[in-house]
Write a protein that holds these residues in place. Sequence first.
Motif, short mmCIF file in Angstrom:
data_model
loop_
_atom_site.label_atom_id
_atom_site.label_comp_id
_atom_site.label_asym_id
_atom_site.label_seq_id
_atom_site.Cartn_x
_atom_site.Cartn_y
_atom_site.Cartn_z
N VAL A 1 0.81 -1.28 -0.09
CA VAL A 1 -0.05 0.17 -0.07
C VAL A 1 0.90 1.17 -0.06
O VAL A 1 2.14 1.07 0.33
N GLN A 2 0.26 2.24 -0.41
CA GLN A 2 1.04 3.86 -0.34
C GLN A 2 0.46 4.57 0.53
O GLN A 2 -0.99 4.80 0.48
N ILE A 3 0.91 5.34 1.30
CA ILE A 3 0.38 6.38 2.31
C ILE A 3 -0.04 7.69 1.18
O ILE A 3 0.78 8.30 0.54
N ILE A 4 -1.13 8.19 1.33
CA ILE A 4 -1.44 9.21 0.40
C ILE A 4 -1.42 10.48 1.30
O ILE A 4 -0.79 11.63 0.68
N ALA A 5 -2.04 10.38 2.79
CA ALA A 5 -2.03 11.44 3.45
C ALA A 5 -2.01 11.20 5.07
O ALA A 5 -2.48 10.08 5.31
N ARG A 6 -1.72 12.16 5.90
CA ARG A 6 -1.86 11.94 7.30
C ARG A 6 -2.93 13.02 7.70
O ARG A 6 -2.87 14.15 7.09
N ALA A 7 -3.87 12.58 8.47
CA ALA A 7 -5.17 13.57 8.67
C ALA A 7 -5.44 13.33 10.00
O ALA A 7 -4.96 12.51 10.94
N GLN A 8 -6.58 14.20 10.53
CA GLN A 8 -7.16 14.14 11.80
C GLN A 8 -8.66 14.34 11.80
O GLN A 8 -8.95 14.83 10.66
N THR A 9 -9.12 13.46 12.48
CA THR A 9 -10.78 13.45 12.73
C THR A 9 -11.32 14.63 13.35
O THR A 9 -10.32 15.02 14.32
N LYS A 10 -12.34 14.89 13.02
CA LYS A 10 -13.05 15.81 13.99
C LYS A 10 -14.43 15.45 14.62
O LYS A 10 -14.82 14.42 14.09
N PRO A 11 -14.51 15.49 15.87
CA PRO A 11 -14.22 16.73 16.62
C PRO A 11 -12.97 16.21 17.85
O PRO A 11 -12.53 16.90 18.48
N THR A 12 -12.67 14.71 17.30
CA THR A 12 -11.73 14.25 18.59
C THR A 12 -10.31 14.46 18.09
O THR A 12 -9.31 14.20 19.01
N TYR A 13 -9.95 14.72 16.91
CA TYR A 13 -8.58 15.00 16.40
C TYR A 13 -7.80 13.85 16.52
O TYR A 13 -6.67 13.84 16.71
N GLN A 14 -8.36 12.77 16.36
CA GLN A 14 -7.70 11.39 16.33
C GLN A 14 -6.59 11.41 14.77
O GLN A 14 -7.30 11.73 13.83
N GLU A 15 -5.46 10.98 15.10
CA GLU A 15 -4.48 10.70 13.88
C GLU A 15 -4.98 9.73 13.10
O GLU A 15 -4.96 8.44 13.62
N VAL A 16 -5.10 9.73 11.85
CA VAL A 16 -5.44 8.72 10.92
C VAL A 16 -4.56 8.76 9.66
O VAL A 16 -3.83 10.01 9.47
N ILE A 17 -4.44 7.72 9.14
CA ILE A 17 -3.50 7.66 7.76
C ILE A 17 -4.39 7.27 6.47
O ILE A 17 -5.20 6.33 6.75
N CYS A 18 -4.32 8.09 5.50
CA CYS A 18 -5.00 7.55 4.33
C CYS A 18 -4.32 7.04 3.49
O CYS A 18 -2.98 7.41 3.12
N TYR A 19 -4.66 5.70 2.91
CA TYR A 19 -3.73 4.99 2.11
C TYR A 19 -4.41 4.22 0.98
O TYR A 19 -5.63 4.29 0.93
N GLN A 20 -3.69 4.05 -0.06
CA GLN A 20 -4.31 3.37 -1.23
C GLN A 20 -3.50 1.84 -1.39
O GLN A 20 -2.35 1.78 -1.36
N GLU A 21 -4.48 1.06 -1.73
CA GLU A 21 -3.94 -0.49 -1.92
C GLU A 21 -3.26 -0.32 -3.18
O GLU A 21 -3.55 0.28 -4.29
N LEU A 22 -1.75 -1.04 -3.47
CA LEU A 22 -1.42 -1.16 -4.78
C LEU A 22 -1.74 -2.46 -5.78
O LEU A 22 -0.82 -2.60 -6.50
N THR A 23 -2.71 -2.94 -5.34
CA THR A 23 -3.17 -4.20 -6.23
C THR A 23 -4.51 -3.71 -6.42
O THR A 23 -5.51 -3.03 -5.91
N LYS A 24 -5.08 -4.29 -7.84
CA LYS A 24 -6.39 -4.26 -8.22
C LYS A 24 -7.54 -4.40 -6.98
O LYS A 24 -7.22 -5.47 -6.27
N PRO A 25 -8.32 -3.45 -6.81
CA PRO A 25 -8.75 -2.56 -7.55
C PRO A 25 -8.35 -1.25 -7.16
O PRO A 25 -8.88 -0.05 -7.52
N TYR A 26 -7.26 -1.04 -6.57
CA TYR A 26 -6.38 0.14 -6.01
C TYR A 26 -7.41 0.96 -5.20
O TYR A 26 -7.51 2.25 -5.63
N GLU A 27 -8.02 0.58 -4.19
CA GLU A 27 -9.06 1.16 -3.49
C GLU A 27 -8.24 1.94 -2.45
O GLU A 27 -7.24 1.78 -1.95
#
Length: 180
Positions: free
Chosen positions: A15-41
């Motif tokens: 997988v590849q990391i697309i972005a680092r983000a935080q949720t609202k309103p709790t500001y929990q740290e999350v990772i946005c990522y994409q699978e590098l195999t089909k269907p590339y979700e």
Amino acid sequence: MKAGIFYHKRTGEPVQIIARAQTKPTYQEVICYQELTKPYEYFVMEKRQFFAEYVREFTELALAEQKKLDKKEDLPDKQPRISRGEIQEEENEKKEEKQEKEAEPEEAGLEKLIAFFDADTYQEKIKLFVNMKDELDEHMLNNIAVSLDLSIEDGVDGYRFILSELEIRNKYEGNRSDRY
């Protein structure tokens, strides 16, 4: 956080990391990522959970599956056993030698796997793949399949599937560089 390729500890799927983000309103740290195999979700996962399931280096996959011992389980093997007033260190030495011998084939298999990934031609890959036949397990077959952009379905003989794909690629793609 740098974007990069990470590998799932159990499946070896990249997988590849697309972005680092935080949720609202709790500001929990999350990772946005994409699978590098089909269907590339695309997916979002809590940061700690992501790094618990994924490793950065492909070579870490073998280490990720090894069982980590708790201190309680680890202590008896490290302490000499006393029986009838004598220390029995020979048993411990024999156990350590046996563990080292068992680890050697695993390291050799990993070296062969890396040699397969580094091979420049499909002929080399086929030769290395056939030589590794007895050492291949499901995890190694999946890693090889991922490196070739293949997916092994349930109920399919992974070894034969990969070998036939390598032979096809060798036949049709092997000499492309000679044509230009």
